[in-house]
Design a protein around this motif. Structure first.
Motif, short mmCIF file in Angstrom:
data_model
loop_
_atom_site.label_atom_id
_atom_site.label_comp_id
_atom_site.label_asym_id
_atom_site.label_seq_id
_atom_site.Cartn_x
_atom_site.Cartn_y
_atom_site.Cartn_z
N ASP A 1 0.82 -1.21 0.00
CA ASP A 1 0.00 0.00 0.00
C ASP A 1 0.86 1.26 0.00
OD1 ASP A 1 -2.33 1.44 -0.05
OD2 ASP A 1 -2.88 1.04 2.03
N ASN A 2 0.21 2.41 -0.20
CA ASN A 2 0.91 3.69 -0.23
C ASN A 2 0.07 4.78 0.44
OD1 ASN A 2 3.11 5.37 -0.93
ND2 ASN A 2 2.04 6.11 -2.75
N SER A 3 -0.41 4.48 1.62
CA SER A 3 -1.21 5.46 2.36
C SER A 3 -0.33 6.58 2.91
CB SER A 3 -1.94 4.77 3.52
OG SER A 3 -2.89 3.85 3.04
N ILE B 1 -2.55 21.90 -4.10
CA ILE B 1 -3.52 21.07 -3.40
C ILE B 1 -2.82 19.81 -2.88
CG2 ILE B 1 -5.60 19.66 -3.64
CD1 ILE B 1 -6.61 21.73 -5.63
N ALA B 2 -2.91 19.59 -1.60
CA ALA B 2 -2.31 18.40 -0.99
C ALA B 2 -3.22 17.19 -1.20
CB ALA B 2 -2.08 18.63 0.49
N LEU B 3 -2.60 16.03 -1.38
CA LEU B 3 -3.34 14.77 -1.55
C LEU B 3 -2.97 13.82 -0.43
CD1 LEU B 3 -2.82 14.21 -5.40
CD2 LEU B 3 -4.66 15.47 -4.25
N TYR B 4 -3.98 13.29 0.24
CA TYR B 4 -3.74 12.37 1.36
C TYR B 4 -4.66 11.17 1.20
CZ TYR B 4 -3.05 10.54 6.06
OH TYR B 4 -2.74 9.73 7.10
N ALA B 5 -4.13 9.98 1.48
CA ALA B 5 -4.92 8.75 1.38
C ALA B 5 -4.78 7.91 2.64
CB ALA B 5 -4.48 7.93 0.17
N THR B 6 -5.86 7.32 3.07
CA THR B 6 -5.84 6.39 4.19
C THR B 6 -6.56 5.13 3.73
OG1 THR B 6 -6.55 6.01 6.48
CG2 THR B 6 -7.84 7.62 5.20
N HIS B 7 -5.80 4.11 3.38
CA HIS B 7 -6.34 2.95 2.67
C HIS B 7 -6.40 1.72 3.57
CE1 HIS B 7 -6.03 0.11 -1.04
NE2 HIS B 7 -7.29 0.32 -0.70
#
Length: 365
Positions: free
Chosen positions: A23-25, A93-99
Motif C-alpha cells: 500500500d501507499n497510504s 492542493i495536498a493529496l492524502y490517502a488512508t487505505h
C-alpha cells in the motif's frame, strides 16, 4: 490549521504501520506545514474531485484509495494518475490517502459495514501480528507506581478491552556509580544494591517513541536500564475483515434483499444456497477473496466482499455463501466515515463530500 495537525489526528485513528506492504497510504503530495483552507473527501482521487476542491477554494483532497501506488518516473500527463498529480501540484492542493490502514482498524471500513448490517459482537476476522512490543524496565520500589502510571498514560498496557496491564516482580539491582555521576541512590565508587521492581508491559509499535520518552522522563535513575522486545502476538483489534452475528437468522433470499437495502447496491453476485440459514456473517470492504479461508475457518454462513474471480467462487464449496456486492459499493460509506472522524475533532473545519460518483464501473440492468 496546519496540514500536519490533521494528519496526526487521522494517523492516530488509523496508524500508517497498520497498512499492507503493497500500500501507499499517507501524504502523497503537499507540504505538511501548509495551512489548509478545507478538504474535499472522496473514495478515489480523480481530476473531477480536484476540480471540485479548486472550485470550493479547498487545498486538500482526502481519499480512501491512493492515487499513487507505484513509483513514477515521469510526470507528463499521459494518464489520469499523472494528470491528477500535475493539477494538484499546480494548484497547491495536498493529496492524502488512508487505505488499508483504515481497513485494518475495527472502527474503520469494515466496522462501518458491520454497523450498517447490525452485526453483533463484531470482531476482526484475521488479526495482524508484529504490531506489538514489550518494554521491560527496573525501578526502585517506591517510584514503581508513579512510573507505571506514566507508561500507561503514554499508551502502554492495553490488552483488548483491558488497560493498565503490567507484570511486576521484586528483586534487587546492583550498580557502582562512576566519578562523573549523580546517583539516585548509593555512593560514588561503591557497589550499591537497590530493591527494585521489574516492570513488564506491552505497547503498540507506533507508540515506541512516546513510551520511551515517558520512561526516560519519569524514571528516577540517571541511567535507565530497559529492554524492548518485538512480539509476534496477534493484535485482536487490528487486521483484515470482520465477522459478527445478525440479530435474527435469515433465509438466503431474505438476506440478499437485506444486504442490497442496507448497503445500497443494485446487484449481488453470489454462490448457491447452502441450505443453511444465514446468521454468522464475515465482511471485507474491497477485494476480499484472500480472506475466504478465514471466513470458512471462523464458521461464517456468508461472506460479503468484492472482486471475486470466476473460479474463486467454486472455493466456497457449498460451505458458505459468497456475496460479491462490488468494490465501490462495499466501500462507498468510507467517505462519510472520514468526514465523521475529522468533524469529531475539528467541528469548525471546512470539509465536504464530493458530488462526483467515482465508481468506474457502470451496470446495464
Amino acid at each position: 490549521m496546519r496540514l500536519s495537525v490533521l494528519i496526526k489526528h487521522l494517523e492516530e485513528y488509523a496508524p500508517l504501520n497498520y497498512q499492507e506492504d503493497y500500500d501507499n497510504s499517507g501524504l502523497l503530495a503537499g507540504n505538511p506545514d501548509q495551512e489548509i483552507t478545507g478538504a474535499m473527501v472522496a473514495l478515489d482521487c480523480l481530476e473531477e474531485v480536484v476540480d471540485e476542491a479548486i472550485a470550493h477554494n479547498f487545498n486538500l483532497v482526502i481519499t480512501h484509495h491512493p492515487i499513487v501506488f507505484k513509483g513514477l518516473k515521469k510526470l507528463t500527463g499521459k494518464n489520469y494518475v499523472e494528470r491528477v498529480l500535475l493539477k494538484a501540484i499546480r494548484n497547491n492542493i495536498a493529496l492524502y490517502a488512508t487505505h488499508t490502514n483504515l481497513d485494518s482498524v475495527s472502527n474503520g471500513v469494515n466496522g462501518v459495514i458491520c454497523n450498517r448490517l447490525g452485526l453483533q459482537q463484531a470482531k476482526i476476522l484475521s488479526p495482524k501480528s508484529g504490531l506489538l512490543k514489550k518494554l521491560v524496565t527496573f525501578c526502585p520500589l517506591a517510584q514503581a507506581g508513579m512510573l507505571r502510571e506514566a507508561l500507561f498514560a503514554a499508551g502502554a498496557g492495553h490488552i483488548a478491552n483491558y488497560s493498565e496491564c503490567s507484570f511486576n516482580a521484586e528483586g534487587f539491582g546492583t550498580f557502582k556509580a562512576g566519578e562523573n555521576t549523580d546517583p539516585f541512590a548509593g555512593a560514588k565508587g561503591l557497589q550499591h544494591q537497590e530493591p527494585e521492581v521489574r516492570i513488564e508491559t506491552i505497547f503498540p509499535a507506533q507508540l515506541e517513541r512516546k513510551v520511551l520518552l515517558s520512561l526516560l522522563e519519569n524514571h528516577p535513575y540517571e541511567e535507565v536500564a530497559y529492554d524492548i522486545y518485538p512480539l509476534e502476538n496477534k493484535l485482536a483489534t487490528v487486521g483484515a475483515g470482520m465477522i459478527g452475528w445478525l440479530t435474527d437468522e435469515m433465509e438466503l433470499n431474505d438476506f440478499l434483499h437485506f444486504v442490497k437495502d442496507r448497503m445500497n447496491v443494485t446487484l449481488i453476485r453470489h454462490t448457491q444456497d447452502t441450505g443453511k440459514k444465514i446468521k454468522k456473517v464475515a465482511v471485507c470492504g474491497g477485494s476480499g477473496s484472500f480472506l475466504l479461508n478465514h471466513a470458512l475457518a471462523a464458521g461464517a454462513d456468508a461472506f460479503i466482499t468484492a472482486d471475486f474471480k470466476y473460479h474463486e467462487f467454486f472455493d466456497a464449496d457449498g460451505k458458505l455463501v459468497i456475496a460479491d456486492i462490488g468494490h465501490f459499493e462495499s466501500e462507498q460509506f468510507t467517505s462519510d466515515l472520514l468526514i465523521d472522524i475529522i468533524r469529531e475533532k475539528f467541528p469548525n473545519f471546512a470539509i465536504r463530500l464530493t458530488e462526483h460518483n467515482t465508481n468506474p464501473i457502470n451496470y446495464f440492468i
